[in-house]
Design an enzyme around this catalytic site. Structure first.
Site, PDB file in Angstrom:
ATOM      1  N   ALA A 272       0.879  -1.175   0.000  1.00 32.40           N
ATOM      2  CA  ALA A 272       0.000   0.000   0.000  1.00 32.40           C
ATOM      3  C   ALA A 272       0.912   1.218   0.000  1.00 32.40           C
ATOM      4  O   ALA A 272       1.754   1.359   0.878  1.00 32.40           O
ATOM      5  CB  ALA A 272      -0.913   0.009   1.219  1.00 32.40           C
TER       6      ALA A 272
ATOM      7  N   TYR B 218     -14.794   5.393  -2.212  1.00 34.31           N
ATOM      8  CA  TYR B 218     -13.853   4.278  -2.424  1.00 34.31           C
ATOM      9  C   TYR B 218     -14.172   3.478  -3.689  1.00 34.31           C
ATOM     10  O   TYR B 218     -13.499   3.612  -4.700  1.00 34.31           O
ATOM     11  CB  TYR B 218     -13.782   3.365  -1.179  1.00 34.31           C
ATOM     12  CG  TYR B 218     -12.544   2.492  -1.195  1.00 34.31           C
ATOM     13  CD1 TYR B 218     -11.476   2.742  -0.355  1.00 34.31           C
ATOM     14  CD2 TYR B 218     -12.418   1.442  -2.115  1.00 34.31           C
ATOM     15  CE1 TYR B 218     -10.315   1.972  -0.415  1.00 34.31           C
ATOM     16  CE2 TYR B 218     -11.266   0.664  -2.175  1.00 34.31           C
ATOM     17  CZ  TYR B 218     -10.230   0.934  -1.323  1.00 34.31           C
ATOM     18  OH  TYR B 218      -9.082   0.182  -1.385  1.00 34.31           O
TER      19      TYR B 218
ATOM     20  N   VAL C 258      -8.322  -0.143  10.628  1.00 32.89           N
ATOM     21  CA  VAL C 258      -7.375   0.938  10.855  1.00 32.89           C
ATOM     22  C   VAL C 258      -5.983   0.418  10.531  1.00 32.89           C
ATOM     23  O   VAL C 258      -5.501  -0.518  11.164  1.00 32.89           O
ATOM     24  CB  VAL C 258      -7.427   1.404  12.325  1.00 32.89           C
ATOM     25  CG1 VAL C 258      -6.374   2.468  12.577  1.00 32.89           C
ATOM     26  CG2 VAL C 258      -8.813   1.914  12.673  1.00 32.89           C
TER      27      VAL C 258
HETATM   28  P1  NAI Z   1      -0.066  -0.993   5.378  1.00 31.88           P
HETATM   29  O1  NAI Z   1       0.303   0.420   5.152  1.00 31.88           O
HETATM   30  O2  NAI Z   1      -0.282  -1.462   6.766  1.00 31.88           O
HETATM   31  O3  NAI Z   1       1.043  -1.963   4.707  1.00 31.88           O
HETATM   32  C1  NAI Z   1       1.653  -1.623   3.496  1.00 31.88           C
HETATM   33  C2  NAI Z   1       2.926  -2.411   3.312  1.00 31.88           C
HETATM   34  O4  NAI Z   1       3.507  -2.065   2.051  1.00 31.88           O
HETATM   35  C3  NAI Z   1       4.011  -2.131   4.360  1.00 31.88           C
HETATM   36  O5  NAI Z   1       4.663  -3.347   4.668  1.00 31.88           O
HETATM   37  C4  NAI Z   1       4.988  -1.203   3.627  1.00 31.88           C
HETATM   38  O6  NAI Z   1       6.310  -1.252   4.106  1.00 31.88           O
HETATM   39  C5  NAI Z   1       4.888  -1.797   2.238  1.00 31.88           C
HETATM   40  N1  NAI Z   1       5.339  -0.897   1.172  1.00 31.88           N
HETATM   41  C6  NAI Z   1       4.808   0.276   0.767  1.00 31.88           C
HETATM   42  N2  NAI Z   1       5.518   0.788  -0.269  1.00 31.88           N
HETATM   43  C7  NAI Z   1       6.520  -0.099  -0.530  1.00 31.88           C
HETATM   44  C8  NAI Z   1       7.580  -0.154  -1.470  1.00 31.88           C
HETATM   45  N3  NAI Z   1       7.764   0.798  -2.387  1.00 31.88           N
HETATM   46  N4  NAI Z   1       8.418  -1.213  -1.418  1.00 31.88           N
HETATM   47  C9  NAI Z   1       8.269  -2.191  -0.496  1.00 31.88           C
HETATM   48  N5  NAI Z   1       7.271  -2.191   0.398  1.00 31.88           N
HETATM   49  C10 NAI Z   1       6.414  -1.170   0.394  1.00 31.88           C
HETATM   50  O7  NAI Z   1      -1.344  -1.246   4.449  1.00 31.88           O
HETATM   51  P2  NAI Z   1      -2.558  -2.297   4.484  1.00 31.88           P
HETATM   52  O8  NAI Z   1      -3.765  -1.583   4.938  1.00 31.88           O
HETATM   53  O9  NAI Z   1      -2.153  -3.560   5.129  1.00 31.88           O
HETATM   54  O10 NAI Z   1      -2.764  -2.540   2.917  1.00 31.88           O
HETATM   55  C11 NAI Z   1      -2.346  -3.713   2.257  1.00 31.88           C
HETATM   56  C12 NAI Z   1      -3.364  -4.077   1.183  1.00 31.88           C
HETATM   57  O11 NAI Z   1      -4.621  -4.373   1.811  1.00 31.88           O
HETATM   58  C13 NAI Z   1      -3.631  -2.936   0.189  1.00 31.88           C
HETATM   59  O12 NAI Z   1      -3.817  -3.500  -1.086  1.00 31.88           O
HETATM   60  C14 NAI Z   1      -4.961  -2.376   0.694  1.00 31.88           C
HETATM   61  O13 NAI Z   1      -5.696  -1.729  -0.304  1.00 31.88           O
HETATM   62  C15 NAI Z   1      -5.641  -3.655   1.143  1.00 31.88           C
HETATM   63  N6  NAI Z   1      -6.790  -3.477   2.038  1.00 31.88           N
HETATM   64  C16 NAI Z   1      -6.745  -2.653   3.139  1.00 31.88           C
HETATM   65  C17 NAI Z   1      -7.877  -2.458   3.915  1.00 31.88           C
HETATM   66  C18 NAI Z   1      -7.851  -1.573   5.132  1.00 31.88           C
HETATM   67  O14 NAI Z   1      -8.921  -1.212   5.621  1.00 31.88           O
HETATM   68  N7  NAI Z   1      -6.706  -1.240   5.661  1.00 31.88           N
HETATM   69  C19 NAI Z   1      -9.147  -3.136   3.605  1.00 31.88           C
HETATM   70  C20 NAI Z   1      -9.070  -4.030   2.482  1.00 31.88           C
HETATM   71  C21 NAI Z   1      -7.930  -4.159   1.718  1.00 31.88           C
END
Ligand code: NAI
Ligand code: NA
Length: 399
Positions: free
Chosen positions: A142, A237, A276
């Protein structure tokens, strides 16, 4: 030194290492007592492994029954003259410590997952030290920016609507206030750029390169995460720029599924619950929905965080004895409890009542803020935050 939380708007500027360790331990303890993954992944690559759903996937796959070895790629900051570093930095370290104590491999790569150099390093490691193949690739990045692999110029995502602008309240965690804001309409270019950053192109490229390198095992699966959400969130969204990017991700999963079927494998997108995370608090005008959702799901006893979601995903959807349950668009739905009709009805009622004066009572702001602080290692009862942290010993810790 004593580490106090620093939050600017909705962004945490530091983290507490001891709290990050506690968060890892809590997640491990949860999956050890939850319904286990009966048999599943053995060798896993997780892109975006240091926080949120990616980290929870890693904990679940390692400690929730499958005892998987894992490679985690993430973009995090260690301690420096700028400060103590990011939570994900410490999550990587403490996850590895725990995994190694349990006799598992946990290799961390910290750097840009979009770069060719990272792909090369990971492939080299799989060949030399990881048994030559992986049987699951989780794509959980993300971010707001991605370099164009051809030009090196940055694509930037925009969290905007498609069509009409939307005005709605949004939480400022720093000041504990709710402020009215308008989410503007995206241009065609902004829609395309957001697809480039959060769509499926980079996921596809990773799978292509891993496949060409011959490091995907027979039966290899790949998964990415998506969000659809309740109807009240559609304008910001599902029907906005992020939703467009997710549609691209869903289409990519169909392509990859065809490709991987040649080696008996599969590709799926799992639609997850609103939670969150570092990424989600950033979505404008989305917080009232999460506040209402948390309140209702906690009342009904169905609230889950990332770790409960991921353990349920792997034990009841991905690694089941039968086929993986999917919907008519081939999506895995682990957002089923969120989208339950009775939940959504109650959520709609609460959202209608939420104002900048009452949001903390009508919605679950306490839960929202607690989860946010804990993502960064703050607010755990088990941690004594008055104990001094030795900065020099933090700099000795390696990912
Ligand atoms: P998060 O911000 O907690 O995790 C993102 C991860 O990506 C981290 O490990 C970060 O270090 C890594 N990252 C970001 N840019 C990077 C790069 N250039 N190179 C290497 N690593 C990189 O985000 P979250 O919420 O866990 O999101 C993950 C997926 O889940 C996304 O596709 C999001 O859309 C999806 N998602 C999130 C929801 C939510 O409510 N948080 C709900 C449903 C899906
Ligand atoms: Na993640």
């Amino acid at each position: 030194m004593i580490i106090e939380p620093i939050v600017k708007g909705v962004v945490a500027r530091n983290s507490h290492p001891a709290g990050c360790k506690q968060a890892i331990l809590n997640q491990i303890n949860y999956v050890k007592t939850a319904k286990p993954i009966e048999s599943g992944a053995q060798k896993v690559l997780i892109l975006g492994a240091s926080s949120g759903f990616g980290l929870a996937s890693r904990v679940s796959l390692a400690f929730g029954g499958a005892s998987a070895d894992t490679i985690g790629v993430s973009f995090e900051r260690g301690p420096s003259d700028k400060g103590v570093g990011s939570a994900g930095w410490y999550n990587n370290i403490y996850f590895r410590e725990q995994a190694e104590q349990a006799g598992l491999i946990a290799k961390n790569f910290v750097g840009d997952a979009f770069s060719p150099a990272m792909r090369a390093q990971v492939i080299e490691y799989i060949r030399a030290e990881f048994g030559g193949k992986v049987d699951l690739v989780v794509y959980s990045l993300a971010t707001g920016i991605r370099p164009n692999p051809e030009t090196g110029e940055m694509w930037r995502s925009s969290i905007k609507t498609v069509g009409e602008p939307v005005t709605g309240p949004t939480i400022n965690i720093e000041t504990d206030t709710m402020e009215q804001m308008t989410v503007g309409t995206a241009t065609e270019q902004e829609i395309i750029d957001t697809e480039k950053v959060m769509g499926g192109e980079d996921w596809e490229s990773w799978i292509e390169i891993l496949s060409e390198a011959g490091v995907l095992a027979t039966g290899c699966k790949t998964l990415a995460y998506s969000y659809i959400g309740g109807k009240s969130t559609y304008p910001i969204y599902h029907q906005g720029t992020l939703g467009r990017a997710k549609t691209h991700l869903h289409t990519t999963s169909d392509k990859l599924n065809e490709k991987l079927s040649a080696i008996g494998g599969s590709a799926h997108v799992s639609v997850c619950k609103a939670l969150v995370t570092k990424a989600s608090v950033y979505i404008p005008a989305f917080s009232p929905y999460i506040l209402a959702l948390y309140k209702v799901m906690k009342q009904q006893g169905t609230h889950e965080t990332c770790i409960e979601q991921m353990q349920r995903l792997f034990s009841e959807r991905v690694y089941t004895s039968g086929v993986t349950p999917i919907d008519s668009e081939r999506l895995i739905r682990i957002d089923d409890w969120e989208l339950d009709a009775s939940v959504q009805q109650e959520v709609d009622k609460l959202i209608a009542k939420i104002t900048p004066d009452n949001f903390a009572e009508v919605g679950d702001y306490e839960g929202y803020k607690t989860e946010f602080m804990q993502l960064n290692g703050f607010g755990f009862a088990e941690v004594d935050y008055q104990t001094r942290v030795d900065f020099d010993s933090l700099t000795q810790l390696q990912p």
